[in-house]
Design an enzyme around this catalytic site. Structure first.
Site, short mmCIF file in Angstrom:
data_model
loop_
_atom_site.label_atom_id
_atom_site.label_comp_id
_atom_site.label_asym_id
_atom_site.label_seq_id
_atom_site.Cartn_x
_atom_site.Cartn_y
_atom_site.Cartn_z
N LYS A 79 0.86 -1.19 0.00
CA LYS A 79 0.00 0.00 0.00
C LYS A 79 0.90 1.23 0.00
O LYS A 79 1.91 1.27 0.72
CB LYS A 79 -0.87 -0.03 1.26
CG LYS A 79 -1.91 1.07 1.36
CD LYS A 79 -2.80 0.84 2.57
CE LYS A 79 -3.92 1.85 2.69
NZ LYS A 79 -4.78 1.60 3.85
N SER A 154 -9.71 1.34 2.84
CA SER A 154 -8.89 2.16 1.98
C SER A 154 -7.81 1.39 1.22
O SER A 154 -7.26 1.91 0.25
CB SER A 154 -8.24 3.26 2.80
OG SER A 154 -7.35 2.70 3.77
N SER A 178 -9.83 -1.01 6.98
CA SER A 178 -9.25 -0.83 5.65
C SER A 178 -8.53 -2.02 5.05
O SER A 178 -8.20 -2.00 3.87
CB SER A 178 -8.31 0.36 5.64
OG SER A 178 -9.06 1.53 5.49
#
Ligand code: GLN
Length: 474
Positions: A79, A154, A178
């Protein structure tokens, strides 16, 4: 054989037996990225050269008959909120569009020591604020199961990359769901470890008392491998702790599973509920004891989370001021304050600014006691609810989300409806507990995730409970 379809163990075995090389695996994944990233947009950046160079190193070790760690030569994605020295780290924000990380996060250091091949950085909601990856400043990630739909957020890019065979596993971060939400929406496994189990050093902070890094994988066994590789106390993160994981295998016979009644609410998609209930039935048929439990403070979780998370965010994001990092708007600025204001206004997206304002308001004199202190008290009560439940049951089963992946654009104009989607995941962060999303079936032909929550540091128990479901092959 399609190498990009295999899991960590299968790839490791193949490498050791010299059925294929790490360079072949890596090229296969790079090809997948080349083919699919335009549409899915899971990756923000691809590190082709360094990935191939790392693969070559691992191949050389194998040629020398050296023993290699499980993750050596296996392609992964990070990420874009986790720092890799010398690579861009943007948090999907315009304000960090040109920022290059000057050091490795501890999790990266550990993966590099194992010889992991890092393919690139994945898309996300800006500064990890969101549930759909639509808040990225650089574009929308599409759900590989249905490209008209969001991948969840996310860590949407990390989940989509795994689901579309664009990496074997990835890392995400989870502040309020997330990792688990995108895992559920894309049909992958996603673990949010116990708070403190994995170092946050080098993870850009959103809400420091809630954030945790964790793996997104194709299988439960892979999640355990990655978790084992990145866990542990780190002198660079004072909130990290060392604990010995229990390694007892769990038998489903006599396993006590708590099902909180507050988690099956009006407004939940009945098709999703059906899949979750059927999954719980399977465990019961195998000999588990199902008990309805109550987590009475569940209804406070959303407001408490959005007070604490925004407060911490307003403080953590103060460092992005147009001076210290990245984007700076100096043109037409008449004073230093002007630079701050304009850089932040132009550099940050709407959701990030909304949260900074909310957090600043909540922390301001006069409101601090009414909101922030009260939220902290309620956070303790939420924690206590779970502790009491775990006196009676071994694990808790809940849905990850009240719905399956929704259509792109459906919720973005209404932040409140987006926040409501976090209802089943955020309590876990407030209580600091570990929880895993495990694929358990489909509703409307889209993946549904079962959330398995355990007491602090019970990750191994969670893996073994999740494995039972995986063996079932739902
Ligand atoms: N969806 C939640 C939020 O917007 C959780 C985000 C996260 O876990 N990083 O805050």
């Amino acid at each position: 054989m399609k190498l990009s379809k295999l899991d960590i163990n299968q790839l490791h075995q193949g490498l050791v037996k010299k059925e294929f090389s790490s360079q072949e695996i890596t090229k296969d994944f790079l090809e997948q990225i080349e083919k699919k990233n335009k549409e899915i947009f899971a990756y923000l950046s691809v590190h082709k050269e360094s990935a191939l160079a790392q693969a070559e190193k691992v191949d050389a070790l194998i040629a020398e008959k050296k023993e290699i760690p499980l993750l050596a030569g296996i392609p992964t994605a990070m990420k874009d909120i986790i720092m890799i020295e010398g690579e861009k780290c943007t948090a999907a924000s315009k304000i960090l569009a040109d920022y290059t990380a000057s050091f490795d996060a501890t999790v990266i250091k550990k993966l590099k020591e194992q010889g992991a091949v890092i393919l690139g950085k994945t898309n996300m909601d800006e500064f990890a604020m969101g549930s759909s990856t639509e808040n990225s400043a650089f574009g929308i990630t599409r759900n590989p199961c249905d490209t008209e739909r969001v991948p969840g957020g996310s860590s949407g890019g990390s989940a989509a990359a795994v689901a579309a065979d664009m990496c074997v596993y990835s890392l995400g971060s989870d502040t309020g769901g997330s990792i688990r939400l995108p895992a559920s929406f894309c049909g992958t496994v996603g673990l949010k470890p116990t708070y403190g189990r994995i170092s946050r050093y080098g993870l850009m902070a959103f809400a420091s008392s809630l954030d945790q890094i964790g793996p997104l994988t194709k299988t439960v066994a892979d999640a355990k491998i990655v978790y084992d590789a990145i866990k542990g106390k780190d002198p660079l993160d004072s909130t990290s702790v060392e604990v010995k994981d229990e390694d007892k295998k769990i038998s489903v016979k006599g396993l006590k599973i708590g099902v909180p009644k507050e988690y099956f609410v009006k407004g939940m998609d009945p098709e999703v509920e059906k899949v979750i209930r059927e999954t719980i039935k399977k465990y019961e048929q195998e000999g588990a004891i199902i008990e309805e439990i109550s987590l009475p403070s569940t209804s406070y979780a959303l407001p408490v989370y959005y007070i604490i998370a925004t407060s911490e965010a307003s403080s953590n994001l103060a460092r992005y001021d147009g001076i210290k990092y990245g984007f700076s708007k100096t043109k037409d600025s008449k004073s230093l304050l002007d630079v701050y204001l304009q850089s932040r206004e132009e550099g940050m997206g709407e959701e990030v600014r909304r949260r900074i304002m909310l957090g600043t308001y909540v922390l301001s004199a006069g409101y601090y006691d009414a909101y922030y202190i009260k939220a902290q008290k309620l956070r303790n009560i939420i924690k206590r609810d779970f502790a009491q439940a775990f006196e009676k049951v071994d694990v808790i089963f809940t849905p990850v989300s009240p719905t399956v992946a929704f259509k792109i654009g459906d919720k973005i104009a209404d932040p409140l409806s987006m926040y409501l989607g976090d209802i089943y995941t955020i309590s876990v962060n407030l209580a600091g507990l570990p929880a895993m999303s495990t694929p358990c079936g489909k509703a409307h032909n889209l993946p549904v995730g079962l959330q398995i929550i355990g007491p602090e540091f019970s990750e191994n128990k969670i893996f073994s409970v999740g494995q039972i479901l995986e063996n079932y092959g739902h």
